[in-house]
Motif scaffolding. Structure first.
Motif, PDB file in Angstrom:
ATOM      1  N   VAL A  10      50.052  40.388  33.930  1.00 58.70           N
ATOM      2  CA  VAL A  10      48.679  40.124  34.357  1.00 58.70           C
ATOM      3  C   VAL A  10      47.746  40.721  33.316  1.00 58.70           C
ATOM      4  N   GLY A  11      46.730  39.956  32.949  1.00 61.16           N
ATOM      5  CA  GLY A  11      45.724  40.441  32.015  1.00 61.16           C
ATOM      6  C   GLY A  11      44.351  40.402  32.659  1.00 61.16           C
ATOM      7  N   ALA A  12      43.528  41.397  32.345  1.00 57.94           N
ATOM      8  CA  ALA A  12      42.146  41.426  32.826  1.00 57.94           C
ATOM      9  C   ALA A  12      41.330  42.306  31.888  1.00 57.94           C
ATOM     10  N   MET A  13      40.045  42.080  31.894  1.00 60.61           N
ATOM     11  CA  MET A  13      39.157  42.922  31.111  1.00 60.61           C
ATOM     12  C   MET A  13      38.771  44.132  31.950  1.00 60.61           C
ATOM     13  N   VAL A  14      38.942  45.322  31.354  1.00 63.22           N
ATOM     14  CA  VAL A  14      38.580  46.570  32.015  1.00 63.22           C
ATOM     15  C   VAL A  14      37.669  47.329  31.053  1.00 63.22           C
ATOM     16  N   ASN A  15      36.444  47.560  31.461  1.00 60.12           N
ATOM     17  CA  ASN A  15      35.463  48.255  30.613  1.00 60.12           C
ATOM     18  C   ASN A  15      35.343  47.600  29.239  1.00 60.12           C
ATOM     19  N   GLY A  16      35.326  46.275  29.209  1.00 62.93           N
ATOM     20  CA  GLY A  16      35.114  45.524  27.971  1.00 62.93           C
ATOM     21  C   GLY A  16      36.331  45.346  27.087  1.00 62.93           C
ATOM     22  N   LYS A  17      37.512  45.846  27.527  1.00 67.41           N
ATOM     23  CA  LYS A  17      38.733  45.699  26.740  1.00 67.41           C
ATOM     24  C   LYS A  17      39.825  45.088  27.607  1.00 67.41           C
ATOM     25  N   PRO A  18      40.760  44.337  26.991  1.00 67.89           N
ATOM     26  CA  PRO A  18      41.852  43.787  27.790  1.00 67.89           C
ATOM     27  C   PRO A  18      42.820  44.885  28.223  1.00 67.89           C
ATOM     28  N   SER A  19      43.376  44.694  29.395  1.00 67.48           N
ATOM     29  CA  SER A  19      44.448  45.563  29.862  1.00 67.48           C
ATOM     30  C   SER A  19      45.521  44.661  30.452  1.00 67.48           C
ATOM     31  N   TRP A  20      46.726  45.185  30.530  1.00 65.34           N
ATOM     32  CA  TRP A  20      47.887  44.380  30.923  1.00 65.34           C
ATOM     33  C   TRP A  20      48.778  45.173  31.864  1.00 65.34           C
ATOM     34  N   THR A  21      49.415  44.473  32.794  1.00 60.84           N
ATOM     35  CA  THR A  21      50.427  45.101  33.628  1.00 60.84           C
ATOM     36  C   THR A  21      51.507  44.094  33.980  1.00 60.84           C
ATOM     37  N   LEU A  22      52.727  44.578  34.043  1.00 59.65           N
ATOM     38  CA  LEU A  22      53.870  43.748  34.415  1.00 59.65           C
ATOM     39  C   LEU A  22      53.903  43.593  35.928  1.00 59.65           C
ATOM     40  N   ALA A  23      54.230  42.410  36.401  1.00 64.07           N
ATOM     41  CA  ALA A  23      54.314  42.176  37.845  1.00 64.07           C
ATOM     42  C   ALA A  23      55.389  41.140  38.144  1.00 64.07           C
ATOM     43  N   ALA A  24      55.976  41.259  39.313  1.00 68.71           N
ATOM     44  CA  ALA A  24      56.914  40.240  39.794  1.00 68.71           C
ATOM     45  C   ALA A  24      56.588  39.860  41.235  1.00 68.71           C
ATOM     46  N   HIS A  25      55.463  40.372  41.734  1.00 67.90           N
ATOM     47  CA  HIS A  25      55.010  39.991  43.065  1.00 67.90           C
ATOM     48  C   HIS A  25      53.848  39.023  42.907  1.00 67.90           C
ATOM     49  N   ALA A  26      54.189  37.774  42.703  1.00 68.53           N
ATOM     50  CA  ALA A  26      53.187  36.728  42.552  1.00 68.53           C
ATOM     51  C   ALA A  26      53.790  35.437  43.071  1.00 68.53           C
ATOM     52  N   GLY A  27      52.940  34.543  43.511  1.00 74.75           N
ATOM     53  CA  GLY A  27      53.470  33.282  43.993  1.00 74.75           C
ATOM     54  C   GLY A  27      52.382  32.292  44.348  1.00 74.75           C
ATOM     55  N   THR A  28      52.797  31.087  44.632  1.00 71.91           N
ATOM     56  CA  THR A  28      51.906  30.004  44.999  1.00 71.91           C
ATOM     57  C   THR A  28      51.513  30.140  46.465  1.00 71.91           C
ATOM     58  N   VAL A  29      50.225  29.991  46.762  1.00 69.75           N
ATOM     59  CA  VAL A  29      49.783  29.982  48.153  1.00 69.75           C
ATOM     60  C   VAL A  29      49.126  28.657  48.527  1.00 69.75           C
ATOM     61  N   ALA A  30      48.844  27.813  47.562  1.00 65.38           N
ATOM     62  CA  ALA A  30      48.315  26.464  47.754  1.00 65.38           C
ATOM     63  C   ALA A  30      48.444  25.763  46.406  1.00 65.38           C
ATOM     64  N   HIS A  31      48.213  24.474  46.358  1.00 65.11           N
ATOM     65  CA  HIS A  31      48.306  23.780  45.070  1.00 65.11           C
ATOM     66  C   HIS A  31      47.222  24.242  44.102  1.00 65.11           C
ATOM     67  N   SER A  32      46.179  24.835  44.625  1.00 65.66           N
ATOM     68  CA  SER A  32      45.061  25.268  43.789  1.00 65.66           C
ATOM     69  C   SER A  32      44.977  26.788  43.631  1.00 65.66           C
ATOM     70  N   HIS A  33      45.820  27.537  44.340  1.00 70.45           N
ATOM     71  CA  HIS A  33      45.709  28.993  44.363  1.00 70.45           C
ATOM     72  C   HIS A  33      47.067  29.671  44.217  1.00 70.45           C
ATOM     73  N   LEU A  34      47.015  30.889  43.692  1.00 70.68           N
ATOM     74  CA  LEU A  34      48.191  31.736  43.661  1.00 70.68           C
ATOM     75  C   LEU A  34      47.788  33.130  44.099  1.00 70.68           C
ATOM     76  N   MET A  35      48.782  33.962  44.337  1.00 68.84           N
ATOM     77  CA  MET A  35      48.546  35.324  44.776  1.00 68.84           C
ATOM     78  C   MET A  35      49.255  36.268  43.808  1.00 68.84           C
ATOM     79  N   VAL A  36      48.545  37.315  43.430  1.00 71.19           N
ATOM     80  CA  VAL A  36      49.112  38.365  42.595  1.00 71.19           C
ATOM     81  C   VAL A  36      48.978  39.661  43.373  1.00 71.19           C
ATOM     82  N   SER A  37      50.093  40.336  43.601  1.00 69.03           N
ATOM     83  CA  SER A  37      50.116  41.568  44.375  1.00 69.03           C
ATOM     84  C   SER A  37      50.380  42.749  43.446  1.00 69.03           C
TER      85      SER A  37
END
Length: 180
Positions: A19-46
């Motif tokens: 997972v990538g996101a901007m935190v305080n103007g810089k990219p940050s990253w974290t490994l995840a395996a709790h993610a999945g589809t919740v609709a054809h247009s949406h997903l969930m990241v835990s």
């Protein structure tokens, strides 16, 4: 005969993502395996609430889901053993900012750019419900119709509780056609 093994999460193996996101103007990253589809247009990241990246996701409402394959698994794995609260992970990957503002890992053959629609908080986890805004795929994994070819692209899977990684295997059938 089946044996009751308790209230055990048994939906593994699951796709490994960074997972990538901007935190305080810089990219940050974290490994995840709790993610999945919740609709054809949406997903969930835990993600565990204590993750550094969660604050950036809550602030910007944007994140990327970068699907891991074997070519960059070692680098991805490091994102699960290094805390963003203690180490600046902004330089871990070459990245591009997506059309909607989320950082996308250049080496990921699939990156999904998302906007957070909501957060279902449960047992020290943020469960981000995310609208898919754009999916970026490397040309080398697309078929002639422009769709992802999973015979070519083999995402890494994570198995819990052994903490082992696997890759996807071969085709075993055609959905909706096996009983005809």
């Amino acid at each position: 005969m089946k044996k009751n093994i308790g209230a055990t999460l048994a939906l593994y193996p699951a796709p490994v993502i960074v997972v990538g996101a901007m935190v305080n103007g810089k990219p940050s990253w974290t490994l995840a395996a709790h993610a999945g589809t919740v609709a054809h247009s949406h997903l969930m990241v835990s993600l565990v609430k204590a993750h550094y990246i969660n604050a950036g996701i809550r602030d910007t409402k944007k994140l990327s889901v970068n699907v891991v394959d074997e070519s960059w698994l070692k680098e991805a794995d490091k994102m699960g053993t290094t805390s963003g609260n203690k180490t600046d992970k902004s330089g871990a990957f070459a990245f591009t900012i997506g059309e909607n503002g989320a950082p996308l890992i250049d080496t990921a053959k699939i990156s999904i750019e998302c906007e957070v629609d909501g957060n279902y908080e449960l047992e020290n986890f943020d469960n981000f419900i995310c609208k898919i805004l754009a999916t970026y795929a490397d040309d080398g994994i697309l078929n002639d119709a422009g769709k992802i070819n999973y015979h070519t692209f083999k995402p890494v899977l994570f198995e819990f509780p052994t903490y082992e990684y696997f890759v996807t295997g071969g085709k075993v059938g055609d959905c909706g056609k096996m009983n005809k």
